[in-house]
Structure formats: structure tokens, C-alpha cells
Design an enzyme around this catalytic site. Structure first.
Site, PDB file in Angstrom:
ATOM      1  N   ASP A  45      44.967  44.201  35.114  1.00  0.00           N
ATOM      2  CA  ASP A  45      43.895  43.223  34.932  1.00  0.00           C
ATOM      3  C   ASP A  45      42.545  43.921  34.955  1.00  0.00           C
ATOM      4  O   ASP A  45      42.429  45.104  35.293  1.00  0.00           O
ATOM      5  CB  ASP A  45      43.998  42.100  35.964  1.00  0.00           C
ATOM      6  CG  ASP A  45      43.825  42.571  37.398  1.00  0.00           C
ATOM      7  OD1 ASP A  45      42.911  43.382  37.651  1.00  0.00           O
ATOM      8  OD2 ASP A  45      44.584  42.122  38.268  1.00  0.00           O
ATOM      9  N   SER A  46      41.518  43.181  34.606  1.00  0.00           N
ATOM     10  CA  SER A  46      40.185  43.762  34.433  1.00  0.00           C
ATOM     11  C   SER A  46      39.698  44.494  35.673  1.00  0.00           C
ATOM     12  O   SER A  46      39.092  45.559  35.585  1.00  0.00           O
ATOM     13  CB  SER A  46      39.182  42.653  34.060  1.00  0.00           C
ATOM     14  OG  SER A  46      37.876  43.156  33.975  1.00  0.00           O
TER      15      SER A  46
END
Length: 200
Positions: A45-46
Site C-alpha cells: 500500500d501507499s
């Protein structure tokens, strides 16, 4: 066309994609000329950092995820000092939400309290080292959505940093955030413990 294989150290605040309809940092912003057809295998994820596989070979996702459970190891910093009793709870399995009404008992393959590795790259938003925290090394063979973050939150510790350091024997090593390394095909599959890849 000869297939190509890369690993990168994905920085935080970057998604594991080359194209997005949202205003986000993309893999194409890395200082590297990836060949056409390059795509990420799996996702971080980011906010997560670390090892991400990129390749032009469309078979890799199937070979890696459908063959057998593969080990992924994460270096995780959580807020607060984790007790041995809490560590044991994680070792024996904690229930995490995996859907609107579903839960899953998540049991790591291995989990240990460790020291911050020497030379670990800094994170711009990281709290000062004087703030109480614990570093964990967690190895999983499952891949539930936000699994590590949910596991530590289930025992009242919020994840502050999450860095994937290896997938099977394929290791992040000393790659710095944003750096790219290309691997020969045979070495790539050997480190991922995928056999007979040419015949499948």
C-alpha cells in the site's frame, strides 16, 4: 522478446502501479527506464515501504501465488513497548477483520522483537527514536488485506512503519528508497523457489 525482472525499494507515499485515475505518486516516477509491459507482482500500500517485484513476465503472478504459500518477511515499527505476553498473543494468532462481517485468525510463520537494523533508511514522517516503540520482524505466508497492520492493532499497537524485506530468498538488501535492481531470469526464479518455470 526476452522477459525482464526487477526489484525495487518502494518508497512510502507511492502506489504499486504505473497508472492511476487518482493524484498519487506512481512507479513511473522512479528514475529508471522500465520496458513496455512492466507491472508489479503483488502490492504494497501507499504507506508501506520495501521490496516490490516488477517484471514483464505475465506468468509470474500465477507461479508465485498459485503454486504454494510463499514466505514474505516484514520489518515493522509499532508505537509503544510490546511485552512478551503480547508477542505470545501474536504468535498464537489474533482475529482480524477481513470483510464486512468476516474475521480471520492470523497466525504468523515467525515473529520476533528485534533491534532497529544498522543503516536502516529514515522515514520523513517517523517519530523521534526517543518515543517508545518496538521493532518486529514478521514472516507470513498469508496475504490478507492490510494484514500486518490489523494484526498489531488487534493487540493495541499501531503500526508506524512497515517495510517488506524479503519474499522467500529474494531480499531487499541495501537498496535505498527508489532504487531499482535488475536480476537475471534464473537467479530471480531460484530466489523465489519457483521450479520448472519455463515449462509452466
Amino acid at each position: 522478446m526476452k522477459e525482464r525482472y526487477f526489484i525495487i525499494n518502494k518508497p512510502s507515499n507511492m502506489v504499486s502501479q504505473f497508472i492511476s485515475s487518482h493524484e498519487v505518486r506512481l512507479l513511473g516516477e522512479l528514475d529508471f527506464d522500465f520496458p513496455e509491459g512492466t507491472h508489479a507482482i503483488g502490492r504494497l500500500d501507499s504507506d508501506s515501504e520495501g521490496l516490490l517485484i516488477l517484471t514483464t513476465n505475465k506468468k509470474v503472478t500465477r507461479l508465485l501465488f498459485q503454486d504454494k504459500p510463499h514466505e514474505r518477511t516484514y520489518l515493522v515499527k509499532v508505537k509503544g513497548v510490546m511485552t512478551e505476553a503480547t508477542l505470545q498473543r501474536l504468535k498464537t494468532g489474533v482475529a482480524i477483520p477481513i470483510g464486512r462481517d468476516a474475521v480471520h485468525v492470523s497466525t504468523p510463520r515467525r515473529i520476533d522483537i528485534v533491534n532497529r537494523p544498522d543503516g536502516l533508511f529514515d522515514h520523513p514522517g517517523e517519530l523521534p527514536h526517543t518515543v517508545p516503540h518496538t521493532w518486529l520482524l514478521i514472516t507470513l505466508t498469508e496475504g490478507k488485506f492490510h494484514q500486518v497492520r490489523k494484526m498489531v492493532l488487534a493487540v493495541k499497537h499501531r503500526c508506524q512503519r512497515l517495510i517488506r524485506v524479503s519474499i522467500e530468498d529474494l531480499e531487499l538488501g541495501d537498496l535505498q528508497p527508489g532504487e531499482v535492481k535488475e536480476l537475471p531470469e534464473e537467479e530471480f526464479f531460484r530466489l523465489l523457489k519457483i521450479e520448472n518455470y519455463r515449462d509452466r
